[in-house]
Design a protein around this motif. Structure first.
Motif, PDB file in Angstrom:
ATOM      1  N   THR A   4      36.513 -57.074  84.809  1.00 59.71           N
ATOM      2  CA  THR A   4      35.684 -56.968  86.013  1.00 59.71           C
ATOM      3  C   THR A   4      35.005 -58.278  86.410  1.00 59.71           C
ATOM      4  N   HIS A   5      35.195 -59.338  85.624  1.00 58.32           N
ATOM      5  CA  HIS A   5      34.531 -60.598  85.995  1.00 58.32           C
ATOM      6  C   HIS A   5      35.258 -61.770  85.347  1.00 58.32           C
ATOM      7  N   CYS A   6      36.013 -62.498  86.159  1.00 61.14           N
ATOM      8  CA  CYS A   6      36.645 -63.725  85.680  1.00 61.14           C
ATOM      9  C   CYS A   6      36.634 -64.718  86.830  1.00 61.14           C
ATOM     10  N   HIS A   7      37.009 -65.967  86.520  1.00 58.31           N
ATOM     11  CA  HIS A   7      37.026 -67.026  87.535  1.00 58.31           C
ATOM     12  C   HIS A   7      38.406 -67.670  87.520  1.00 58.31           C
ATOM     13  N   LEU A   8      39.355 -67.016  88.158  1.00 58.99           N
ATOM     14  CA  LEU A   8      40.739 -67.509  88.165  1.00 58.99           C
ATOM     15  C   LEU A   8      40.884 -68.781  88.983  1.00 58.99           C
ATOM     16  N   GLY A  93      28.252 -61.476  95.641  1.00 57.46           N
ATOM     17  CA  GLY A  93      27.852 -62.115  94.394  1.00 57.46           C
ATOM     18  C   GLY A  93      29.025 -62.888  93.803  1.00 57.46           C
ATOM     19  N   GLU A  94      28.854 -63.712  92.706  1.00 56.01           N
ATOM     20  CA  GLU A  94      27.713 -63.435  91.910  1.00 56.01           C
ATOM     21  C   GLU A  94      26.507 -64.188  92.468  1.00 56.01           C
ATOM     22  N   MET A  95      25.390 -63.507  92.336  1.00 53.60           N
ATOM     23  CA  MET A  95      24.112 -63.972  92.873  1.00 53.60           C
ATOM     24  C   MET A  95      23.054 -63.670  91.814  1.00 53.60           C
ATOM     25  N   PHE A 157      24.710 -55.919  86.296  1.00 53.08           N
ATOM     26  CA  PHE A 157      24.180 -57.089  85.593  1.00 53.08           C
ATOM     27  C   PHE A 157      25.291 -57.561  84.672  1.00 53.08           C
ATOM     28  N   HIS A 158      25.972 -58.619  85.143  1.00 48.53           N
ATOM     29  CA  HIS A 158      27.156 -59.068  84.420  1.00 48.53           C
ATOM     30  C   HIS A 158      26.739 -59.936  83.235  1.00 48.53           C
ATOM     31  N   CYS A 159      27.609 -60.002  82.231  1.00 44.70           N
ATOM     32  CA  CYS A 159      27.402 -60.837  81.048  1.00 44.70           C
ATOM     33  C   CYS A 159      26.002 -60.649  80.474  1.00 44.70           C
ATOM     34  N   THR A 207      35.504 -60.737  81.004  1.00 44.27           N
ATOM     35  CA  THR A 207      35.663 -61.939  80.174  1.00 44.27           C
ATOM     36  C   THR A 207      34.727 -63.066  80.582  1.00 44.27           C
ATOM     37  N   ASP A 208      34.394 -63.184  81.879  1.00 44.51           N
ATOM     38  CA  ASP A 208      33.749 -64.380  82.428  1.00 44.51           C
ATOM     39  C   ASP A 208      34.597 -65.616  82.120  1.00 44.51           C
ATOM     40  N   SER A 209      35.909 -65.412  81.951  1.00 49.65           N
ATOM     41  CA  SER A 209      36.798 -66.552  81.701  1.00 49.65           C
ATOM     42  C   SER A 209      36.752 -67.495  82.907  1.00 49.65           C
TER      43      SER A 209
HETATM   44 ZN   LIG Z   1      30.764 -65.595  86.283  1.00 47.01          ZN
END
Ligand SMILES: [Zn+2]
Length: 261
Positions: A4-8, A93-95, A157-159, A207-209
Motif C-alpha cells: 500500500t505504500h512504495c515509491h516506484l 498525500g503523502e502529507m 498513518f503510514h509507516c 514497504t515504503d520502498s
Molecule cells: Zn513514503
C-alpha cells in the motif's frame, strides 16, 4: 497481496521498474500504490498507473520534507486537485508533519499539510482517503486533522514508528495504521508491540520502498514491493495467524480504503 505504500518513481526502482513490478507479481504482490511526494513526482507515479493498469496505483501529495519547496500554496493545490481527478490516483498525500529533522520549519510544514487537508475537505474529493506521514509529530498531526473537519476514518498513518500509546490515539480517531519493514527490526520492539494493538480490520501493510528493507533482508538495497511478503509473514506470526489469513484481511482493508478494483 497489496503493497500500500512504495515509491516506484525513486532512484533504485524507477530505472528498472518493469523488473520491479514483475518480481513483485511473481512473489504474489499483485498490486502496489506508488505514493507521490511532490506534484512532479505524482505526475510520474500517475504515468506508472497507465503503464501498469490495475497493478500500479498512484497518490498525489507533498511530503513534509518537500514543504519548503512549495512557493504558491494555491498553485500546489491546483496541481494536486488536477492529479486527484485522474483515474488511477487513489488518495491524496503523502502529507503530514516530520519533526525528526529541523528543516523545513514546523510552521512551513503545517501550512503545506493544512493546504492538503483543505483539499480533502472539498466535496469533489470526499471519496479520496489521505496518506499521512507522521514522525515525532503525533500531537500536531492529530490536531491538524481535527481542525480540518475531515473524518478520521479517511486517513492512514503510514509507516507507524511510535509507541503503543500513540497507536491507541490514532486508532481512536478511526484511522488505519500502516506497517513497514521497521516492524520486523529487533531495534523497534515498540513498533511490534504497537502493531499488536491494531485490530485486523484497521491494519495495512507496506514497504515504503526503496527504503526500510524488512528482516531477514535488511542489508538488501533497495527495498522493493516484493518484500512486503516479509512484513505480512512477521505480523501473521506475531498474531498466530496463517499468512494467507492475514493478507486476505489486509487486502480487503486496502481495497476498501483506497477503493481499488
Ligand atoms: Zn513514503
Amino acid at each position: 497481496m497489496i503493497d500500500t505504500h512504495c515509491h516506484l518513481t525513486y532512484a533504485g526502482l524507477a530505472e528498472r521498474v518493469d523488473a520491479v513490478v514483475a518480481d513483485a507479481r511473481a512473489a504474489g504482490v499483485d498490486r502496489m500504490i506508488s505514493v507521490g511526494t511532490t506534484p512532479e513526482d505524482a505526475v510520474a507515479a500517475h504515468a506508472l498507473t497507465e503503464r501498469f493498469p490495475g497493478v500500479v496505483y498512484a497518490t498525489a501529495g507533498v511530503h513534509p520534507h518537500y514543504a519548503g519547496k512549495v512557493g504558491d500554496l494555491f498553485a500546489v493545490q491546483a496541481a494536486l486537485a488536477g492529479l486527484a481527478a485522474r483515474p488511477g490516483v487513489v488518495a491524496l498525500g503523502e502529507m503530514g508533519l516530520d519533526y525528526y529533522y529541523d528543516e523545513p520549519a514546523k510552521d512551513v510544514q503545517r501550512r503545506v499539510f493544512e493546504a492538503q487537508l483543505e483539499l480533502m475537505a472539498r466535496p469533489e474529493f470526499a471519496h479520496l482517503p489521505g496518506v499521512i506521514h507522521n514522525r515525532e509529530a503525533t500531537d500536531d498531526t492529530l490536531a491538524a486533522i481535527a481542525a480540518s473537519g475531515v473524518a478520521g476514518q479517511r486517513f492512514v498513518f503510514h509507516c507507524f514508528t511510535g509507541q503503543p500509546d500513540e497507536v491507541e490515539r490514532i486508532l481512536a480517531i478511526g484511522a488505519m495504521v500502516g506497517f513497514t519493514g521497521i516492524v520486523t527490526f529487533n531495534s523497534a520492539k515498540n513498533v511490534a508491540d504497537a502493531s499488536d494493538r491494531v485490530p485486523l480490520d484497521r491494519l495495512l501493510i507496506e514497504t515504503d520502498s526503496p527504503y526500510l528493507t524488512p528482516a531477514p533482508h535488511r542489508k538488501v538495497r533497495p527495498n522493493e514491493p516484493k518484500y512486503v511478503t516479509h512484513v505480512a509473514a512477521f505480523l501473521a506470526e506475531r498474531r498466530g495467524m496463517a499468512v494467507d489469513e492475514l493478507t486476505a484481511a489486509t487486502d480487503r482493508n486496502a481495497e476498501g480504503f483506497f477503493g481499488l478494483d
